[in-house]
Design a protein around this motif. Sequence first.
Motif, mmCIF file in Angstrom:
data_model
loop_
_atom_site.group_PDB
_atom_site.id
_atom_site.type_symbol
_atom_site.label_atom_id
_atom_site.label_comp_id
_atom_site.label_asym_id
_atom_site.label_seq_id
_atom_site.Cartn_x
_atom_site.Cartn_y
_atom_site.Cartn_z
ATOM 1 N N LEU A 383 -2.390 -4.752 -10.581
ATOM 2 C CA LEU A 383 -3.406 -5.590 -11.342
ATOM 3 C C LEU A 383 -4.795 -5.320 -10.448
ATOM 4 C CD1 LEU A 383 -1.924 -8.999 -11.938
ATOM 5 C CD2 LEU A 383 -2.520 -7.148 -13.474
ATOM 6 N N TYR A 437 1.397 -13.992 -8.876
ATOM 7 C CA TYR A 437 0.972 -13.248 -9.912
ATOM 8 C C TYR A 437 0.503 -14.255 -11.200
ATOM 9 C CZ TYR A 437 1.920 -10.593 -14.074
ATOM 10 O OH TYR A 437 1.811 -9.942 -15.501
ATOM 11 N N ARG A 441 -3.473 -13.042 -12.484
ATOM 12 C CA ARG A 441 -3.453 -12.248 -13.838
ATOM 13 C C ARG A 441 -4.636 -12.361 -14.613
ATOM 14 N NH1 ARG A 441 -1.502 -15.136 -17.785
ATOM 15 N NH2 ARG A 441 -0.917 -13.286 -19.112
#
Length: 457
Positions: A383, A437, A441
Amino acid sequence: MKKSYEMDMCSGPLLSKILVFSIPLMLSGILQLLFNAADIVVVGRFSGSQALAAVGSTSALINLVINLFIGVSIGANVVVARYYGAKDTEGISRTVHTAILTAIVGGVFLIFLGLLLARPMLEWTGTPEDVIDQSTLYMRIYFLGMPAFMVYNFGAAILRAIGDTKRPLYFLSLSGVINIIFNLIFVIVFHMGVAGVALATIISQIISAILILICLTQMDGPCHLNLKQMKIHGKMLGEMLKIGLPAGLQGMIFTISNVLIQSSVNSFGSLVMAGNTAASNIEGFVYTAMNSVYQTSLSFTSQNMGAKQFKRVDKILGQCLLVVLVVGFVLGNGAYLLGDKLLSIYSSDPQVVQYGLVRMSIISCTYFLCGLMDVLVGSIRGLGYSIMPMLVSLTGACLFRVIWIFTIFQWERTLFCLYISYPISWILTGGIHAICYLAVRKKAFARAELAQKTQVE
C-alpha cells in the motif's frame, strides 16, 4: 515467438495467479536455503559437531548485516511493480538500472564490513572459544561473495515485480547443484572444512548472479538492463529507500532479537548449539515457503495499487492469508512429526537430535503465526506504508524478546522458556499489523487517486 514470463496481476482470477506466482518462489527460496543446508550437512557429517556449531553460529549475524540491503531490494520490487501496473516504462527502466548499481555498490561495502567485524560480532554473541576461530573464517570467506549475492537478490526482485518467478528458480536450480558438488569436493576430497563450504557457496552465488545479469541484459522492454547505462537516479533511489530502508531495518530488528537468542543458546554449550542450528535450518524451509506468500502479497498489492485496482487489494490479502495459513500449518507440523529423521541428517549424535526436537516442538508447530504476520506486512508495504510495520515489529518482536530474555528467561533459564518467546511475539505483532492494515487502507487508496489526478493535470 519468445515465451513471456510476465504476469498481469491486475485482472483475472486471483487464487490461481497467486499459486502460479508463489509456488516457483517457494521452490526458489528452498533452493537458496539448500546452499546453507548443504554447508551444514556436509560440515556436520565430515568435519564434526564443532564445525557444525561454527557454521550455525554465524547465520543470525550474517542476516543481521545483509538485511538492510535485502530490504532495499524489497523497495526495488515495490517500485518496479507499481510502475509496471501504471505502465510507466521510463520509470521501470530507471529503477532497474538504479537497483542493479545499488546492489553492486552495497555488495562491495559488505565485503569490507564482514572482513572487519566478523570476529568482534562473534565475540559479542558469546561464541565459545572452541568454535570461534572456525566461525570467523567461515564468515570472512562468505562475505567475499556479497556482490554476487546482492546482484542476484536485486535482479530476482525486479523479475518478481513483473510476475516472473520461474527464471530465478531455473538459475538457482543450476547454481544449487553446483554448490553441493563443490561442497563435497572441498570438504571430503580436500579436507577444507568450514572454508570449503564457504567457498562453494561463493561459487554458486557468482553463477546465479551471472545468470540473472544475462537474463536482464537480454530482455526486451522496460526491464532491459544496459550495463553501460547503469547510474543512480535520485528519484528512483529515493522511492526504493522509502520502502526498502524501513523493511531492511525491520529485518535487522528481527535478527537482533535472534542474535540475542543465539547468544542465550550459546550459554547452554556446543551440543545445544548444534541441535539449535539443525532445527532452525529445517524450520528455515518452512519459513521460506511462507515468505514466498509474503512476497506474493507485496508484488500483487503493489501492481494493483499502480493500476488503481483497489477492489482487488482486500481480496489479495484474504487469499494470501488463507494460503500462508495452510502452508505454514502443514509444513511446520509435518517437519516436527518427522523431526527425529530430519535432524539425524544433520547429526548422528542423539543429544543433538533431542535438543533440536525441543526447539521444533515450540517454534515449528506454531510457525504459521509468523506467516500470517508477514503477509499482513507485505500488504501494508504494498500500500506504500513501510515505516509503520517497522515500528510495530520494533515493539512487538525486538523489544518484547529483549525484555523477555532479560526478565522471564533470567528467572527460568530453560530452552522452553527461551523458545516460547517466538510464538508469543508473533501473536502480539500480527494482531497489531491487522489493526494497522484496516486503519491505513482507505488512506492509501485516496492518496493513490490523488496522485493520479495530479499527474493528469
